[in-house]
Design a protein around this motif. Structure first.
Motif, short mmCIF file in Angstrom:
data_model
loop_
_atom_site.label_atom_id
_atom_site.label_comp_id
_atom_site.label_asym_id
_atom_site.label_seq_id
_atom_site.Cartn_x
_atom_site.Cartn_y
_atom_site.Cartn_z
N GLN A 1 0.85 -1.19 0.00
CA GLN A 1 0.00 0.00 0.00
C GLN A 1 0.89 1.24 0.00
OE1 GLN A 1 -2.25 -0.31 3.58
NE2 GLN A 1 -3.63 -1.85 2.78
N ASP A 2 0.42 2.28 -0.66
CA ASP A 2 1.17 3.51 -0.53
C ASP A 2 0.75 4.20 0.77
OD1 ASP A 2 -1.19 4.91 -0.95
OD2 ASP A 2 -0.70 5.53 -2.98
N GLU A 3 1.44 5.23 1.15
CA GLU A 3 1.22 5.90 2.43
C GLU A 3 -0.19 6.48 2.53
OE1 GLU A 3 2.01 6.83 6.23
OE2 GLU A 3 3.29 5.66 4.92
N ILE B 1 -5.56 6.37 5.03
CA ILE B 1 -7.03 6.34 4.90
C ILE B 1 -7.59 5.14 5.64
CG2 ILE B 1 -8.90 5.95 3.24
CD1 ILE B 1 -7.27 7.69 1.26
N ARG B 2 -6.94 3.98 5.54
CA ARG B 2 -7.39 2.77 6.23
C ARG B 2 -7.33 2.97 7.74
NH1 ARG B 2 -4.68 -0.98 8.57
NH2 ARG B 2 -2.72 -0.52 7.52
N ILE B 3 -6.25 3.55 8.23
CA ILE B 3 -6.09 3.78 9.66
C ILE B 3 -7.15 4.76 10.16
CG2 ILE B 3 -4.59 4.82 11.41
CD1 ILE B 3 -2.22 3.61 9.82
N GLU B 4 -7.38 5.83 9.43
CA GLU B 4 -8.38 6.81 9.83
C GLU B 4 -9.78 6.20 9.83
OE1 GLU B 4 -7.85 10.20 7.29
OE2 GLU B 4 -5.96 10.76 8.23
N GLY B 5 -10.07 5.38 8.82
CA GLY B 5 -11.37 4.72 8.76
C GLY B 5 -11.59 3.78 9.92
N GLU B 6 -10.57 3.00 10.25
CA GLU B 6 -10.68 2.08 11.38
C GLU B 6 -10.82 2.84 12.69
OE1 GLU B 6 -7.17 -0.28 10.94
OE2 GLU B 6 -8.03 -1.47 9.31
N SER B 7 -10.11 3.93 12.84
CA SER B 7 -10.21 4.74 14.06
C SER B 7 -11.60 5.35 14.18
CB SER B 7 -9.16 5.86 14.05
OG SER B 7 -7.87 5.32 14.06
N PHE B 8 -12.15 5.84 13.09
CA PHE B 8 -13.49 6.41 13.09
C PHE B 8 -14.52 5.36 13.47
CE2 PHE B 8 -17.41 7.79 10.89
CZ PHE B 8 -17.58 9.01 11.51
#
Length: 103
Positions: A17-19, A24-31
């Motif tokens: 994955q690019d940065e 985006i994945r991390i932010e989505g999981e956190s949300f």
């Protein structure tokens, strides 16, 4: 080290994955976790106000905390998380047993 080697190493570390995708994945999981926490707090409050058992909600909360602490302890090598893991696991088991016994 040239630019291409740095990019290749970064891709391997980020599992292809690019940065931006990773962020985006991390932010989505956190949300998602925040929304789940909000709903859990609402349900916990509702159950307490109506005299219903609430150990199921607390078991789910402690399950999330246990998983997070275990990950940080084992994968990220953060030794301070071991204490949090043990405490969260004890509270998870306590609330799970209370829920299953209907106490």
């Amino acid at each position: 080290m040239d630019k291409e080697k740095i990019l290749e190493k970064s891709r391997k570390e980020n599992q292809g994955q690019d940065e931006m995708e990773r962020q985006i994945r991390i932010e989505g999981e956190s949300f998602s976790v925040v929304l789940t926490l909000c709903l859990g707090l609402f349900l916990l409050t509702w159950k307490m106000l109506h005299g219903e058992e609430y150990h199921d909600i607390l078991a789910m909360f402690w399950c999330t905390t246990t998983g997070c602490a275990l990950y940080r302890w084992v994968v990220r090598k953060q030794k301070t998380q071991a204490k949090i893991f043990v405490l969260a696991l004890a509270l998870l088991l306590y609330n799970l047993v209370r829920y299953l016994m209907g106490v």
